[in-house]
Structure formats: C-alpha cells, structure tokens
Design a protein around this motif. Structure first.
Motif, PDB file in Angstrom:
ATOM      1  N   ILE A 105      29.048 -47.035 -27.095  1.00 41.00           N
ATOM      2  CA  ILE A 105      29.367 -45.744 -27.710  1.00 41.00           C
ATOM      3  C   ILE A 105      30.647 -45.917 -28.524  1.00 41.00           C
ATOM      4  CG2 ILE A 105      29.928 -43.317 -27.295  1.00 41.00           C
ATOM      5  CD1 ILE A 105      28.401 -43.509 -24.651  1.00 41.00           C
ATOM      6  N   LYS A 106      30.592 -45.580 -29.789  1.00 44.51           N
ATOM      7  CA  LYS A 106      31.722 -45.803 -30.686  1.00 44.51           C
ATOM      8  C   LYS A 106      32.796 -44.732 -30.499  1.00 44.51           C
ATOM      9  CE  LYS A 106      32.829 -46.753 -35.543  1.00 44.51           C
ATOM     10  NZ  LYS A 106      32.281 -46.838 -36.924  1.00 44.51           N
ATOM     11  N   ILE A 107      34.040 -45.147 -30.395  1.00 43.58           N
ATOM     12  CA  ILE A 107      35.166 -44.227 -30.236  1.00 43.58           C
ATOM     13  C   ILE A 107      35.660 -43.826 -31.624  1.00 43.58           C
ATOM     14  CG2 ILE A 107      37.378 -43.836 -29.108  1.00 43.58           C
ATOM     15  CD1 ILE A 107      35.114 -44.685 -27.184  1.00 43.58           C
ATOM     16  N   LEU A 108      35.518 -42.544 -31.970  1.00 44.51           N
ATOM     17  CA  LEU A 108      35.968 -42.061 -33.270  1.00 44.51           C
ATOM     18  C   LEU A 108      37.387 -41.517 -33.235  1.00 44.51           C
ATOM     19  CD1 LEU A 108      32.791 -40.304 -34.738  1.00 44.51           C
ATOM     20  CD2 LEU A 108      33.510 -42.705 -34.869  1.00 44.51           C
ATOM     21  N   GLY A 109      37.961 -41.465 -32.062  1.00 39.11           N
ATOM     22  CA  GLY A 109      39.336 -40.995 -31.922  1.00 39.11           C
ATOM     23  C   GLY A 109      39.682 -40.803 -30.460  1.00 39.11           C
ATOM     24  N   HIS A 110      40.927 -41.083 -30.113  1.00 39.28           N
ATOM     25  CA  HIS A 110      41.454 -40.785 -28.774  1.00 39.28           C
ATOM     26  C   HIS A 110      42.848 -40.238 -28.992  1.00 39.28           C
ATOM     27  CE1 HIS A 110      42.193 -42.131 -24.327  1.00 39.28           C
ATOM     28  NE2 HIS A 110      42.698 -40.933 -24.589  1.00 39.28           N
ATOM     29  N   GLU A 111      42.973 -38.922 -28.921  1.00 37.94           N
ATOM     30  CA  GLU A 111      44.219 -38.234 -29.238  1.00 37.94           C
ATOM     31  C   GLU A 111      44.800 -37.569 -27.996  1.00 37.94           C
ATOM     32  OE1 GLU A 111      45.657 -38.548 -32.146  1.00 37.94           O
ATOM     33  OE2 GLU A 111      43.976 -39.708 -32.955  1.00 37.94           O
ATOM     34  N   HIS A 112      46.050 -37.123 -28.133  1.00 35.22           N
ATOM     35  CA  HIS A 112      46.760 -36.549 -26.991  1.00 35.22           C
ATOM     36  C   HIS A 112      47.384 -35.200 -27.360  1.00 35.22           C
ATOM     37  CE1 HIS A 112      46.495 -40.660 -25.443  1.00 35.22           C
ATOM     38  NE2 HIS A 112      47.003 -41.051 -26.601  1.00 35.22           N
TER      39      HIS A 112
END
Length: 378
Positions: free
Chosen positions: A193-200
């Motif tokens: 599964i491709k990660i398109l963003g991991h934000e906080h």
C-alpha cells in the motif's frame, strides 16, 4: 463509690474487644491512574468506573479474607507524564498494593517506573504501546492488546477488505498515536500500500483544515487517523466531511467510545476502526452489563478492560493470601478464566494477548465487520 468503680471496670471490659476489633480491622488499598480531567477524561472515567464496579462485585461476593473492606484511590494523570509520576508517588504514599492504569502510554510508562521502585503490581487496561511490557518491568501487566498487533491487523484489513492501494496517515505525535501510526505505515508498505503522506498535528489542535486540505489533494484510498482520544478524532472527522474528503476514514481503538459518535454525529457513519474483540453474548459480559449500565450508562471503551484488570488483581491477592508483590504476581500468572472483555491469561512478559478486529459504524453503533483469520464478518 464501689459501684461506680465496678461500673467503670465493666464498661472497660465491654470496650476492650470493640477497641481491639477496630485496631485489628484491615483495609486493602488499591489505586488507579487515568485522565479524570482534560480532553481524555471520558475514557479515564470509564476506567475508574470499571474498577469501582469490580470492587463492588468482589466485596458482595465476600471480599478478601483478613480485610474488612477494599479502599479505592483513583488518581488523575490528565495524560500528562509529569502528572502521572506525581499520581504514582501519591499512590505509593497511600500504601496501595496494586494499581490499574493508566490510559495514555505516555503516562503509563513513566508512572510504572515509579511504581516499579517499590515493586507495586500495575495492570494497564488501555496502554497499547509495545514498550509498556517490553521494558521488562517485573510487575507490569497489560489487559488490552498491543500496537504492534493492531497495526498489522489494520493494514491487512485495509488491503483485503477495502482493496486499498494508497493511504494518507495523520497522528498527534504522542507515544501511543505516533507509535501506532508508524506501525501502520510499515505494515502498509509491507503489503504494497503506497504511503501518500504521513503528517502530524498537535495535541489540543481544533482546526485541522491544513492537514485535511493536503489529504484531500492527495486523494488516497484511505485517510488513517491515529489520535490520542475520541474528541480530536471526532472533530477531525466532522471537518473532513465538511471539506468533502473522499478518502475512506479508518481509525483506531481510541475511538471505540460512544461519545465519538455523539460528537461526530452523521459524519461518523461508515467510519472503520480497529479494536479488540469482545463477545457481548457471554454470561460474564451480560452480568457486567446488568450492574454497570444502570449506574454509569452505556458501556464504553475501556470500562470492561478496567473491570477485568481490577478483578484479576483482586483474584490474585485473594489466592495469594498476601499483599507481597511476588506472591501476587505468581497468582496472576496462574489465572485462566473468561473475563468480561476477553479470556484472561497472562504471558511471561505480562501481556494477555491481542484480538483486534475491524468495526464499522452503522446507525451510530460499532458493528463487527472483519477479523484477520476469516475476513468479512458481515
């Protein structure tokens, strides 16, 4: 004069047994640690109420031989590490022999270090970060599941049941939330599964428009929320729907709380989340429901785990016939019974196993939807 002296002596003879009984009467002291103020107070209060219920049931069943009562000292951590340390020190000063708590892993970890200095048994009903039990503290136990079990289950669910190819992840940088989000990211990568963003975001934030606008532009199949409690998650869910986010919202066990749906309202419909499986058809669950609901209302996230934690502690103390930590631990390790939330049987490291499944919110109810072994439930 003689009659008066004899009368005084007689009164003294009557009072002696009473005074002796008063002095010899013993009280068993146990404590809890959970957020009773602040944004996570609902979950913390559920933990406190679960422990109260266990004590009531245990005392009505005869209590513990040698003790006239069980005294309970609930302490507020506010999900703050420093306050958790203060709460743990207060419980030590009060002389508790065991503690149920805490809620946030970021509170449980430092609080347990304090309790470990005096070998006090601690059972957490809610802290899922793997470090809670992986540090090797001799008297640290966990009733709920682990994040490194929850994350792979969540990824597998999104891949198999939702056919997800892309995901956008957000967390609030707390020990629990970011740890779980990192685990989900890794598990998703492992499944392709491709990660398109991991934000906080930050704890206490109320406006999530910047993150949500970014997520909307990325247009991932899944928008995964890993936040510390139901309240910020409910606000984020509401704002996501208002913004027109098309991604399927998936979240975690912190949202397994009826108040999440009360705040998010119709925006919560169709949201998926992972949480440990509990069978509400068991006699144990039904008995708990009959006692708990009339006094505290709808059964929420961690009241059942707190009840099972307190019950396990009290069972172990009773079986040990002692409040010495080593003897309590020995009896905890022998336990094997059906609790309210799960089967209670501890492993050597203090964990009691994970049983994560996926729920779907349908008509403001958490409906079991998928489990790892066989897939879709309904």
């Amino acid at each position: 004069m003689k009659k008066r002296i004899l009368s005084i002596i007689a009164m003294g003879l009557i009072l002696v047994p009473f005074l002796f009984a008063t002095v010899s009467a013993k009280t068993l002291k146990i404590g809890s640690m959970s957020p009773l103020t602040g944004p996570y107070a609902s979950d913390g209060t559920d933990i406190k109420n679960g422990v109260w219920t266990a004590i009531k049931v245990f005392e009505e069943a005869g209590g513990i031989p040698g003790y006239d009562k069980i005294e309970f000292f609930p302490q507020d951590t506010a999900c703050d590490p420093r306050q958790a340390v203060a709460a743990a020190n207060k419980l030590l000063n009060l002389g508790v022999v065991g503690v149920v708590g805490a809620y946030c892993s970021s509170s449980t970890i430092p609080g347990s270090e304090v309790l470990a200095e005096e070998d006090v048994v601690m059972i957490t009903p809610a802290s899922t970060h793997q470090d809670v039990t992986d540090r090797g503290l001799e008297y640290m136990f966990r009733m709920c599941g682990r994040d490194d079990d929850q994350a792979p289950a969540a990824a597998k669910f999104m891949k198999e049941a939702l056919s997800a190819k892309t995901i956008f992840i957000v967390d609030d940088k707390t020990t629990y939330s970011q740890g779980l989000a990192d685990g989900v990211e890794k598990a998703c990568k492992d499944l392709g599964i491709k990660i398109l963003g991991h934000e906080h975001v930050n704890q206490g934030d109320k406006d999530f428009s910047a993150i949500l606008t970014m997520a909307k532009l990325r247009n991932a199949d899944i928008f995964y929320m890993s936040l510390q409690g139901f309240s910020p998650a409910a606000m984020m869910t509401l704002q996501a729907k208002r913004l027109g986010l098309k991604s399927q919202i998936v979240t975690q066990d912190a949202c397994f709380q009826p108040k999440y749906m009360e705040v998010a309202k119709t925006a919560a419909e169709g949201v998926y989340l992972t949480y440990g499986f509990t069978d509400p058809s068991t006699p144990e669950y039904k008995a708990f429901e009959e006692i708990y609901v009339p006094k505290y209302g709808k059964i929420a996230a961690y009241s059942t785990y707190a009840y099972d934690s307190a019950t396990a502690l009290l069972k172990a103390i009773k079986a040990a016939g002692s409040t010495k930590s080593a003897k309590i631990k020995a009896e905890l390790m022998k336990l094997d019974y059906q609790g309210v939330a799960k089967r209670v049987k501890f492993r050597a490291n203090g964990d009691s196993g994970s049983s994560y499944i996926a729920f779907k919110i349908i008509n403001a109810e958490f409906v079991p939807y998928w489990e790892p072994a066989s897939g879709l439930i309904k």
